[in-house]
Write a protein that holds these residues in place. Structure first.
Motif, PDB file in Angstrom:
ATOM      1  N   UNK A 133      10.774  -8.222  11.089  1.00 38.32           N
ATOM      2  CA  UNK A 133      10.009  -7.090  11.622  1.00 38.32           C
ATOM      3  C   UNK A 133      10.589  -5.763  11.126  1.00 38.32           C
ATOM      4  N   UNK A 134      11.902  -5.697  10.995  1.00 37.47           N
ATOM      5  CA  UNK A 134      12.522  -4.487  10.448  1.00 37.47           C
ATOM      6  C   UNK A 134      12.158  -4.313   8.971  1.00 37.47           C
ATOM      7  N   UNK A 135      12.182  -5.419   8.228  1.00 38.90           N
ATOM      8  CA  UNK A 135      11.799  -5.334   6.812  1.00 38.90           C
ATOM      9  C   UNK A 135      10.360  -4.840   6.682  1.00 38.90           C
ATOM     10  N   UNK A 136       9.495  -5.292   7.581  1.00 43.33           N
ATOM     11  CA  UNK A 136       8.097  -4.846   7.554  1.00 43.33           C
ATOM     12  C   UNK A 136       7.970  -3.365   7.878  1.00 43.33           C
ATOM     13  N   UNK A 137       8.964  -2.804   8.537  1.00 44.76           N
ATOM     14  CA  UNK A 137       9.001  -1.355   8.819  1.00 44.76           C
ATOM     15  C   UNK A 137       9.616  -0.582   7.659  1.00 44.76           C
ATOM     16  N   UNK A 138      10.068  -1.303   6.616  1.00 49.40           N
ATOM     17  CA  UNK A 138      10.641  -0.648   5.450  1.00 49.40           C
ATOM     18  C   UNK A 138      12.157  -0.611   5.428  1.00 49.40           C
ATOM     19  N   UNK A 139      12.803  -1.280   6.360  1.00 50.66           N
ATOM     20  CA  UNK A 139      14.265  -1.335   6.360  1.00 50.66           C
ATOM     21  C   UNK A 139      14.681  -2.386   5.340  1.00 50.66           C
ATOM     22  N   UNK A 140      15.533  -2.005   4.420  1.00 54.11           N
ATOM     23  CA  UNK A 140      15.969  -2.925   3.381  1.00 54.11           C
ATOM     24  C   UNK A 140      17.098  -3.832   3.834  1.00 54.11           C
ATOM     25  N   UNK A 141      17.435  -4.738   2.961  1.00 55.33           N
ATOM     26  CA  UNK A 141      18.570  -5.632   3.203  1.00 55.33           C
ATOM     27  C   UNK A 141      19.810  -5.033   2.566  1.00 55.33           C
ATOM     28  N   UNK A 142      20.948  -5.216   3.107  1.00 56.37           N
ATOM     29  CA  UNK A 142      21.281  -6.071   4.240  1.00 56.37           C
ATOM     30  C   UNK A 142      21.120  -5.391   5.595  1.00 56.37           C
ATOM     31  N   UNK A 143      20.617  -4.144   5.608  1.00 55.07           N
ATOM     32  CA  UNK A 143      20.531  -3.388   6.855  1.00 55.07           C
ATOM     33  C   UNK A 143      19.659  -4.072   7.911  1.00 55.07           C
ATOM     34  N   UNK A 144      18.522  -4.635   7.491  1.00 53.47           N
ATOM     35  CA  UNK A 144      17.634  -5.283   8.456  1.00 53.47           C
ATOM     36  C   UNK A 144      18.337  -6.450   9.142  1.00 53.47           C
ATOM     37  N   UNK A 145      19.003  -7.283   8.364  1.00 56.11           N
ATOM     38  CA  UNK A 145      19.707  -8.429   8.952  1.00 56.11           C
ATOM     39  C   UNK A 145      20.887  -7.990   9.800  1.00 56.11           C
ATOM     40  N   UNK A 146      21.600  -6.978   9.343  1.00 56.26           N
ATOM     41  CA  UNK A 146      22.746  -6.484  10.099  1.00 56.26           C
ATOM     42  C   UNK A 146      22.312  -5.896  11.439  1.00 56.26           C
ATOM     43  N   UNK A 147      21.267  -5.109  11.448  1.00 55.97           N
ATOM     44  CA  UNK A 147      20.760  -4.523  12.700  1.00 55.97           C
ATOM     45  C   UNK A 147      20.248  -5.607  13.645  1.00 55.97           C
ATOM     46  N   UNK A 148      19.553  -6.600  13.094  1.00 60.92           N
ATOM     47  CA  UNK A 148      19.039  -7.691  13.928  1.00 60.92           C
ATOM     48  C   UNK A 148      20.181  -8.494  14.548  1.00 60.92           C
ATOM     49  N   UNK A 149      21.191  -8.807  13.753  1.00 57.91           N
ATOM     50  CA  UNK A 149      22.339  -9.554  14.281  1.00 57.91           C
ATOM     51  C   UNK A 149      23.093  -8.748  15.327  1.00 57.91           C
ATOM     52  N   UNK A 150      23.232  -7.445  15.113  1.00 56.35           N
ATOM     53  CA  UNK A 150      23.867  -6.597  16.116  1.00 56.35           C
ATOM     54  C   UNK A 150      23.047  -6.609  17.402  1.00 56.35           C
ATOM     55  N   UNK A 151      21.723  -6.583  17.251  1.00 58.05           N
ATOM     56  CA  UNK A 151      20.845  -6.661  18.423  1.00 58.05           C
ATOM     57  C   UNK A 151      21.029  -7.957  19.190  1.00 58.05           C
ATOM     58  N   UNK A 152      21.158  -9.056  18.473  1.00 55.79           N
ATOM     59  CA  UNK A 152      21.375 -10.350  19.124  1.00 55.79           C
ATOM     60  C   UNK A 152      22.722 -10.358  19.835  1.00 55.79           C
ATOM     61  N   UNK A 153      23.727  -9.724  19.251  1.00 53.22           N
ATOM     62  CA  UNK A 153      25.029  -9.633  19.917  1.00 53.22           C
ATOM     63  C   UNK A 153      24.896  -8.860  21.227  1.00 53.22           C
ATOM     64  N   UNK A 154      24.177  -7.762  21.210  1.00 51.78           N
ATOM     65  CA  UNK A 154      23.945  -6.996  22.435  1.00 51.78           C
ATOM     66  C   UNK A 154      23.166  -7.846  23.436  1.00 51.78           C
ATOM     67  N   UNK A 155      22.144  -8.546  22.968  1.00 54.56           N
ATOM     68  CA  UNK A 155      21.344  -9.409  23.829  1.00 54.56           C
ATOM     69  C   UNK A 155      22.233 -10.434  24.535  1.00 54.56           C
ATOM     70  N   UNK A 174      22.093  -2.887  31.781  1.00 56.51           N
ATOM     71  CA  UNK A 174      23.217  -3.458  31.033  1.00 56.51           C
ATOM     72  C   UNK A 174      22.995  -3.304  29.536  1.00 56.51           C
ATOM     73  N   UNK A 175      21.764  -3.503  29.086  1.00 58.91           N
ATOM     74  CA  UNK A 175      21.447  -3.334  27.661  1.00 58.91           C
ATOM     75  C   UNK A 175      21.714  -1.893  27.236  1.00 58.91           C
ATOM     76  N   UNK A 176      21.261  -0.938  28.025  1.00 57.15           N
ATOM     77  CA  UNK A 176      21.485   0.466  27.676  1.00 57.15           C
ATOM     78  C   UNK A 176      22.979   0.765  27.567  1.00 57.15           C
ATOM     79  N   UNK A 177      23.753   0.284  28.526  1.00 58.58           N
ATOM     80  CA  UNK A 177      25.196   0.500  28.494  1.00 58.58           C
ATOM     81  C   UNK A 177      25.827  -0.179  27.277  1.00 58.58           C
ATOM     82  N   UNK A 178      25.387  -1.397  26.980  1.00 57.61           N
ATOM     83  CA  UNK A 178      25.934  -2.135  25.834  1.00 57.61           C
ATOM     84  C   UNK A 178      25.586  -1.448  24.514  1.00 57.61           C
ATOM     85  N   UNK A 179      24.367  -0.939  24.391  1.00 51.32           N
ATOM     86  CA  UNK A 179      23.977  -0.214  23.182  1.00 51.32           C
ATOM     87  C   UNK A 179      24.805   1.062  23.026  1.00 51.32           C
ATOM     88  N   UNK A 180      25.053   1.754  24.123  1.00 45.00           N
ATOM     89  CA  UNK A 180      25.879   2.964  24.060  1.00 45.00           C
ATOM     90  C   UNK A 180      27.292   2.614  23.609  1.00 45.00           C
TER      91      UNK A 180
END
Length: 188
Positions: A133-155, A174-180
Protein backbone atom coordinates in the motif's frame (compact mmCIF):
# COMPACT_ATOMS: atom_id res chain seq x y z
CA UNK A 1 -31.25 -27.87 18.78
CA UNK A 2 -32.87 -25.81 16.09
CA UNK A 3 -31.64 -25.50 12.55
CA UNK A 4 -30.68 -21.88 13.13
CA UNK A 5 -29.05 -20.67 16.30
CA UNK A 6 -28.62 -16.97 17.04
CA UNK A 7 -25.09 -15.63 17.45
CA UNK A 8 -23.55 -19.03 16.73
CA UNK A 9 -20.15 -17.68 15.68
CA UNK A 10 -19.68 -15.73 18.91
CA UNK A 11 -20.97 -18.64 20.96
CA UNK A 12 -18.38 -20.92 19.36
CA UNK A 13 -15.66 -18.34 19.93
CA UNK A 14 -16.58 -17.90 23.60
CA UNK A 15 -16.83 -21.66 24.18
CA UNK A 16 -13.51 -22.32 22.46
CA UNK A 17 -11.56 -19.68 24.34
CA UNK A 18 -13.03 -20.89 27.65
CA UNK A 19 -11.96 -24.45 26.88
CA UNK A 20 -8.54 -23.39 25.64
CA UNK A 21 -8.05 -21.63 28.97
CA UNK A 22 -9.44 -24.48 31.08
CA UNK A 23 -7.95 -27.59 29.48
CA UNK A 24 -5.51 -26.26 26.89
CA UNK A 25 -5.59 -25.78 23.16
CA UNK A 26 -4.27 -29.23 22.27
CA UNK A 27 -6.82 -31.04 24.45
CA UNK A 28 -9.79 -29.06 23.19
CA UNK A 29 -11.79 -30.74 20.43
CA UNK A 30 -14.30 -29.26 18.03
CA UNK A 31 -16.89 -31.60 19.56
CA UNK A 32 -16.18 -30.15 23.02
CA UNK A 33 -16.42 -26.61 21.67
CA UNK A 34 -19.73 -27.38 20.01
CA UNK A 35 -21.09 -29.03 23.16
CA UNK A 36 -20.05 -26.06 25.32
CA UNK A 37 -21.68 -23.67 22.83
CA UNK A 38 -24.87 -25.74 22.75
CA UNK A 39 -24.50 -26.29 19.02
CA UNK A 40 -23.31 -29.06 16.72
CA UNK A 41 -19.85 -29.76 15.35
CA UNK A 42 -21.35 -29.57 11.88
CA UNK A 43 -22.50 -26.03 12.60
CA UNK A 44 -19.01 -25.20 13.88
CA UNK A 45 -17.57 -25.97 10.45
CA UNK A 46 -19.96 -23.49 8.84
CA UNK A 47 -18.07 -20.75 10.65
CA UNK A 48 -14.54 -22.06 11.09
CA UNK A 49 -12.31 -24.38 9.06
CA UNK A 50 -10.80 -25.79 12.27
CA UNK A 51 -10.36 -24.87 15.92
CA UNK A 52 -7.28 -22.78 15.12
CA UNK A 53 -9.43 -20.41 13.07
CA UNK A 54 -11.32 -19.41 16.22
CA UNK A 55 -8.14 -17.55 17.17
CA UNK A 56 -7.34 -16.11 13.73
CA UNK A 57 -10.76 -15.51 12.19
CA UNK A 58 -11.06 -11.87 11.18
CA UNK A 59 -7.37 -11.34 10.35
CA UNK A 60 -8.19 -10.60 6.71
CA UNK A 61 -10.77 -8.00 7.72
CA UNK A 62 -8.28 -6.31 10.07
CA UNK A 63 -5.66 -6.30 7.32
CA UNK A 64 -8.02 -4.80 4.75
CA UNK A 65 -9.18 -2.15 7.21
CA UNK A 66 -5.59 -1.15 7.93
CA UNK A 67 -4.61 -1.10 4.25
CA UNK A 68 -7.66 1.03 3.43
CA UNK A 69 -6.82 3.48 6.24
CA UNK A 70 -3.26 3.75 4.96
CA UNK A 71 -4.50 4.36 1.41
CA UNK A 72 -6.94 7.00 2.69
CA UNK A 73 -4.24 8.94 4.58
CA UNK A 74 -3.70 12.43 3.18
CA UNK A 75 -1.49 12.47 0.08
CA UNK A 76 1.07 14.65 1.84
CA UNK A 77 1.37 12.23 4.79
CA UNK A 78 4.78 10.67 5.27
CA UNK A 79 5.16 6.90 5.14
CA UNK A 80 5.28 6.79 8.94
CA UNK A 81 2.19 8.99 9.24
CA UNK A 82 0.31 6.75 6.77
CA UNK A 83 1.33 3.70 8.84
CA UNK A 84 0.17 5.55 11.96
CA UNK A 85 -3.25 6.06 10.36
CA UNK A 86 -3.46 2.31 9.70
CA UNK A 87 -2.44 1.48 13.27
CA UNK A 88 -4.99 3.88 14.73
CA UNK A 89 -7.73 2.44 12.54
CA UNK A 90 -6.90 -1.01 13.94
CA UNK A 91 -7.97 0.36 17.30
CA UNK A 92 -11.57 -0.09 16.18
CA UNK A 93 -11.01 -3.84 16.51
CA UNK A 94 -9.67 -3.65 20.06
CA UNK A 95 -12.31 -2.31 22.39
CA UNK A 96 -12.56 -3.01 26.11
CA UNK A 97 -15.18 -5.73 25.59
CA UNK A 98 -12.67 -7.71 23.51
CA UNK A 99 -9.78 -7.34 25.95
CA UNK A 100 -10.52 -10.48 28.07
CA UNK A 101 -10.78 -12.62 24.93
CA UNK A 102 -7.60 -11.06 23.55
CA UNK A 103 -5.72 -11.68 26.79
CA UNK A 104 -6.60 -15.34 26.81
CA UNK A 105 -5.96 -15.61 23.06
CA UNK A 106 -2.45 -14.24 23.58
CA UNK A 107 -1.80 -16.74 26.36
CA UNK A 108 -3.05 -19.66 24.25
CA UNK A 109 -0.92 -18.61 21.27
CA UNK A 110 2.19 -18.10 23.41
CA UNK A 111 1.85 -21.66 24.76
CA UNK A 112 1.70 -23.35 21.35
CA UNK A 113 4.53 -23.31 18.78
CA UNK A 114 2.21 -23.92 15.80
CA UNK A 115 -0.03 -21.05 16.84
CA UNK A 116 2.95 -18.73 17.37
CA UNK A 117 4.07 -19.60 13.85
CA UNK A 118 0.60 -18.85 12.51
CA UNK A 119 0.58 -15.50 14.33
CA UNK A 120 3.96 -14.60 12.81
CA UNK A 121 2.71 -15.53 9.35
CA UNK A 122 -0.34 -13.33 9.88
CA UNK A 123 1.88 -10.41 10.89
CA UNK A 124 4.22 -10.99 7.92
CA UNK A 125 1.24 -10.87 5.57
CA UNK A 126 0.03 -7.68 7.22
CA UNK A 127 3.48 -6.12 6.85
CA UNK A 128 3.65 -7.11 3.18
CA UNK A 129 0.18 -5.65 2.55
CA UNK A 130 1.09 -2.38 4.27
CA UNK A 131 4.36 -2.17 2.33
CA UNK A 132 2.47 -2.72 -0.92
CA UNK A 133 0.00 0.00 0.00
CA UNK A 134 2.92 2.35 0.67
CA UNK A 135 4.47 1.48 -2.69
CA UNK A 136 1.13 2.30 -4.32
CA UNK A 137 1.38 5.73 -2.65
CA UNK A 138 4.77 6.21 -4.32
CA UNK A 139 7.03 5.24 -1.43
CA UNK A 140 10.05 3.43 -2.82
CA UNK A 141 11.99 0.51 -1.48
CA UNK A 142 13.48 -0.14 0.97
CA UNK A 143 11.53 2.66 2.69
CA UNK A 144 8.11 1.06 2.15
CA UNK A 145 9.18 -2.24 3.69
CA UNK A 146 11.06 -0.54 6.50
CA UNK A 147 8.08 1.65 7.44
CA UNK A 148 5.71 -1.33 7.27
CA UNK A 149 7.95 -3.46 9.48
CA UNK A 150 8.30 -0.60 11.97
CA UNK A 151 4.51 -0.35 11.98
CA UNK A 152 4.19 -4.05 12.73
CA UNK A 153 6.67 -3.63 15.59
CA UNK A 154 4.51 -0.85 17.03
CA UNK A 155 1.40 -3.00 16.49
CA UNK A 156 2.94 -5.94 18.37
CA UNK A 157 4.30 -3.86 21.25
CA UNK A 158 1.06 -1.91 21.64
CA UNK A 159 -1.07 -5.05 21.50
CA UNK A 160 1.12 -6.82 24.06
CA UNK A 161 0.73 -3.85 26.39
CA UNK A 162 -3.02 -3.61 25.77
CA UNK A 163 -3.60 -7.24 26.77
CA UNK A 164 -1.49 -6.85 29.91
CA UNK A 165 -3.35 -7.91 33.04
CA UNK A 166 -3.26 -4.49 34.72
CA UNK A 167 -3.53 -2.39 31.55
CA UNK A 168 -6.48 0.00 31.35
CA UNK A 169 -5.43 2.36 28.53
CA UNK A 170 -7.06 2.10 25.13
CA UNK A 171 -5.26 0.40 22.30
CA UNK A 172 -5.27 3.69 20.37
CA UNK A 173 -3.70 5.54 23.28
CA UNK A 174 -0.97 2.94 23.56
CA UNK A 175 -0.33 3.13 19.81
CA UNK A 176 0.01 6.92 19.97
CA UNK A 177 2.46 6.65 22.86
CA UNK A 178 4.43 3.90 21.10
CA UNK A 179 4.65 5.92 17.87
CA UNK A 180 5.89 8.94 19.83
CA UNK A 181 8.54 6.77 21.47
CA UNK A 182 9.58 5.34 18.11
CA UNK A 183 9.88 8.81 16.62
CA UNK A 184 12.03 9.87 19.59
CA UNK A 185 14.26 6.83 19.18
CA UNK A 186 14.73 7.46 15.47
CA UNK A 187 15.48 11.13 16.03
CA UNK A 188 18.35 10.33 18.42
Amino acid sequence: MGRWEPNAENRFRAAAIELFGEIGYEQTTVAAIAERAGLTARTFFRYFADKREVLFNGSEHLQQTMVDALADAPAEASAVDAIAAALMKAGEFFDDDLRPFSRLRSTVIAANADLRERELIKLARLSAALAQALRERGVGEPDASLAAEAGIAVFRVAFAQWVGEDERRSYGGIVQESLARLRTLVAN
